[in-house]
Design a protein around this motif. Structure first.
Motif, mmCIF file in Angstrom:
data_model
loop_
_atom_site.group_PDB
_atom_site.id
_atom_site.type_symbol
_atom_site.label_atom_id
_atom_site.label_comp_id
_atom_site.label_asym_id
_atom_site.label_seq_id
_atom_site.Cartn_x
_atom_site.Cartn_y
_atom_site.Cartn_z
ATOM 1 N N TYR A 57 -63.129 -77.075 -6.749
ATOM 2 C CA TYR A 57 -62.595 -78.406 -7.077
ATOM 3 C C TYR A 57 -63.745 -79.008 -7.832
ATOM 4 O O TYR A 57 -63.666 -80.123 -8.179
ATOM 5 C CB TYR A 57 -61.710 -78.926 -6.178
ATOM 6 N N GLN A 58 -64.921 -78.481 -7.775
ATOM 7 C CA GLN A 58 -66.171 -78.992 -8.066
ATOM 8 C C GLN A 58 -66.134 -79.397 -9.753
ATOM 9 O O GLN A 58 -65.377 -78.616 -10.586
ATOM 10 C CB GLN A 58 -67.321 -78.181 -8.143
ATOM 11 N N ASN A 59 -67.017 -80.045 -10.510
ATOM 12 C CA ASN A 59 -67.559 -80.358 -11.634
ATOM 13 C C ASN A 59 -68.102 -79.476 -12.159
ATOM 14 O O ASN A 59 -69.375 -79.280 -11.550
ATOM 15 C CB ASN A 59 -67.634 -81.732 -11.955
ATOM 16 N N LEU A 60 -68.132 -78.557 -13.260
ATOM 17 C CA LEU A 60 -68.627 -77.676 -13.983
ATOM 18 C C LEU A 60 -69.432 -78.262 -15.161
ATOM 19 O O LEU A 60 -70.137 -77.091 -15.637
ATOM 20 C CB LEU A 60 -67.789 -76.265 -14.516
ATOM 21 N N THR A 61 -69.554 -79.229 -15.475
ATOM 22 C CA THR A 61 -70.327 -79.649 -16.726
ATOM 23 C C THR A 61 -71.752 -79.157 -16.845
ATOM 24 O O THR A 61 -72.110 -78.506 -17.669
ATOM 25 C CB THR A 61 -70.111 -81.193 -17.079
ATOM 26 N N GLU A 62 -72.410 -79.675 -15.703
ATOM 27 C CA GLU A 62 -73.789 -79.296 -15.813
ATOM 28 C C GLU A 62 -73.952 -77.702 -15.792
ATOM 29 O O GLU A 62 -74.815 -77.243 -16.383
ATOM 30 C CB GLU A 62 -74.480 -79.900 -14.438
ATOM 31 N N LEU A 209 -69.698 -69.386 -5.637
ATOM 32 C CA LEU A 209 -68.953 -70.200 -6.669
ATOM 33 C C LEU A 209 -69.656 -71.536 -6.504
ATOM 34 O O LEU A 209 -69.069 -72.546 -7.200
ATOM 35 C CB LEU A 209 -67.619 -70.585 -5.727
ATOM 36 N N SER A 210 -71.026 -71.711 -6.237
ATOM 37 C CA SER A 210 -71.640 -72.747 -6.624
ATOM 38 C C SER A 210 -72.790 -72.336 -7.907
ATOM 39 O O SER A 210 -72.454 -71.405 -8.274
ATOM 40 C CB SER A 210 -72.595 -73.112 -5.456
ATOM 41 N N SER A 211 -73.659 -73.285 -8.107
ATOM 42 C CA SER A 211 -74.684 -72.896 -9.322
ATOM 43 C C SER A 211 -75.238 -71.565 -9.144
ATOM 44 O O SER A 211 -75.657 -71.085 -10.178
ATOM 45 C CB SER A 211 -75.584 -74.069 -9.295
ATOM 46 N N VAL A 212 -75.399 -71.146 -7.688
ATOM 47 C CA VAL A 212 -76.262 -69.936 -7.365
ATOM 48 C C VAL A 212 -75.442 -68.878 -8.154
ATOM 49 O O VAL A 212 -76.105 -67.906 -8.789
ATOM 50 C CB VAL A 212 -76.081 -69.600 -6.022
ATOM 51 N N GLY A 213 -74.211 -68.747 -8.225
ATOM 52 C CA GLY A 213 -73.581 -67.441 -8.931
ATOM 53 C C GLY A 213 -72.893 -67.795 -10.275
ATOM 54 O O GLY A 213 -72.827 -67.079 -11.294
ATOM 55 N N LEU A 214 -72.605 -69.221 -10.648
ATOM 56 C CA LEU A 214 -72.184 -69.512 -11.593
ATOM 57 C C LEU A 214 -72.777 -69.586 -12.975
ATOM 58 O O LEU A 214 -72.592 -69.425 -14.054
ATOM 59 C CB LEU A 214 -71.062 -70.835 -11.259
ATOM 60 N N ALA A 215 -74.047 -70.096 -12.784
ATOM 61 C CA ALA A 215 -74.810 -70.492 -13.947
ATOM 62 C C ALA A 215 -75.142 -69.195 -14.698
ATOM 63 O O ALA A 215 -74.789 -69.099 -16.050
ATOM 64 C CB ALA A 215 -76.265 -71.121 -13.484
ATOM 65 N N THR A 216 -75.670 -68.187 -14.016
ATOM 66 C CA THR A 216 -75.740 -66.891 -14.857
ATOM 67 C C THR A 216 -74.356 -66.250 -15.298
ATOM 68 O O THR A 216 -74.500 -65.614 -16.334
ATOM 69 C CB THR A 216 -76.516 -65.848 -13.886
ATOM 70 N N ALA A 217 -73.508 -66.486 -14.403
ATOM 71 C CA ALA A 217 -72.113 -65.770 -14.667
ATOM 72 C C ALA A 217 -71.499 -66.540 -15.974
ATOM 73 O O ALA A 217 -71.112 -66.095 -17.221
ATOM 74 C CB ALA A 217 -70.844 -66.230 -13.612
ATOM 75 N N ALA A 218 -71.876 -67.744 -16.334
ATOM 76 C CA ALA A 218 -71.272 -68.520 -17.501
ATOM 77 C C ALA A 218 -72.299 -67.905 -18.686
ATOM 78 O O ALA A 218 -71.720 -67.799 -19.761
ATOM 79 C CB ALA A 218 -71.758 -69.873 -17.434
ATOM 80 N N ALA A 219 -73.472 -67.760 -18.601
ATOM 81 C CA ALA A 219 -74.558 -67.239 -19.403
ATOM 82 C C ALA A 219 -74.116 -65.946 -20.087
ATOM 83 O O ALA A 219 -74.431 -65.643 -21.120
ATOM 84 C CB ALA A 219 -75.953 -67.293 -19.102
ATOM 85 N N LEU A 220 -73.600 -64.991 -18.961
ATOM 86 C CA LEU A 220 -73.292 -63.781 -19.475
ATOM 87 C C LEU A 220 -71.608 -63.629 -20.154
ATOM 88 O O LEU A 220 -71.401 -62.493 -20.195
ATOM 89 C CB LEU A 220 -73.254 -62.945 -18.189
ATOM 90 N N GLY A 221 -71.188 -64.578 -20.290
ATOM 91 C CA GLY A 221 -70.144 -64.785 -21.008
ATOM 92 C C GLY A 221 -68.709 -64.551 -19.963
ATOM 93 O O GLY A 221 -67.399 -64.646 -20.470
#
Length: 307
Positions: A57-62, A209-221
């Protein structure tokens, strides 16, 4: 029970010399339900160690903005171990095409992705020697900022980056760590490189499901908004399951409490074969920590195909 959320116990309850008995799990029904209530209350209070419940339920903007920045590089190297790597490997294996790094640039959705985990100098050197550091970004992940393997890799890559990139080296580092404490947070303040926070209430082994996994996941498409939408949907369906045998999470908990001291997480799909590694990492770390005396001898292992 709908198709999105179901469980088939099958041979787990009938095979082997010491099969799990349905009545044994039934006897745990009240305790499991009470534990679920306890977990969700702790989650609502954002208590330390229970914040993972709120991550869908977190905000993903950053995180999305940071993912766009990461995607501009040719290669991403994430430096982390345990919970700071297992979840990333699982997401990449499950949600990206096979042999993703070997695909031609137009066929890939983002940069190539590598992980530096175990501090083996042969592997680490071989990886770094084949990369163009001017087109590479390093994502350093440690909540405490003191994980031995991670700090060793970080110091080494930082030295190599300074030698090759000079004053531009900080522009090639993203640090994901505690918001206030630790040596990595001090490094961020001193060098001015980009950073993301790991929520204080989220333990490392539950941080995918925090920045640990999601930052690179977003970068990879990987569509992380859809990923969290799915997590929310599953969570909401679990909340509505008040009968033990209709709630897969409760059945799983009951089977683990009554099963033998060793169990296997078995998959036959190559895309999912990193999932049991992630699960086993969580289970073994938890049982080997707080509940060490009670659960001594318990261990989980993963298997692929027939083996």
């Amino acid at each position: 029970m709908d198709e999105l959320l179901s469980v088939s116990v099958g041979g787990a309850f009938t095979s082997g010399n010491h099969p799990v008995k349905v009545e044994d799990i039934d006897s745990l029904s009240q305790k499991i339900e009470e534990t679920d209530v306890f977990l969700r209350k702790k989650g609502r209070d954002d208590a330390e160690g229970f914040g993972w419940i709120n991550l869908p339920y977190q905000n993903l903007t950053e995180i999305i903005e940071t993912g766009r920045w990461l995607s501009k590089f040719d290669t991403i190297v994430q430096i982390g171990i345990g919970g700071s790597a297992l979840g990333n490997r699982m997401l990449v294996n499950a949600l990206l095409p096979p042999f993703y790094n070997e695909l031609e640039t137009p066929l890939r959705k983002g940069p190539r992705f590598y992980l530096l985990e175990n501090s083996d100098p042969v592997t680490a050197t071989a990886m770094l020697d084949r990369l163009d550091l001017s087109k590479t970004v390093f994502v350093v992940v440690s909540k405490s900022g003191s994980t031995t393997e991670t700090i060793a890799h970080f110091l080494w890559t930082w030295q190599r980056a300074k030698e090759n990139l000079g004053t531009k080296a900080p522009e090639h580092f993203l640090v994901i760590t505690d918001s206030r404490r630790g040596s990595l947070r001090k490094f961020v303040r001193a060098r001015g490189c980009r950073s993301l926070e790991i929520p204080e209430s989220v333990g490392g082994r539950y941080s995918v499901l925090s920045s640990v996994g999601l930052a690179t996941a977003a970068a990879l498409g990987i569509d992380i908004e859809r990923l969290l939408h799915g997590a929310r949907e599953i969570d909401q369906r679990l909340v509505m399951r008040n009968y033990l045998w209709e709630n897969p999470a409760w059945v799983l908990a009951g089977s683990k409490c009554t099963s033998r001291k060793s169990w296997a997480e078995h998959v036959c799909n190559d895309a999912l074969w990193r999932l049991p590694f992630c699960f086993c990492g969580v289970v073994c770390s938890a049982l080997g920590g707080k509940f060490r005396k009670k659960w001594v001898g318990h261990h989980a292992r993963s298997s692929l195909g027939r083996y």
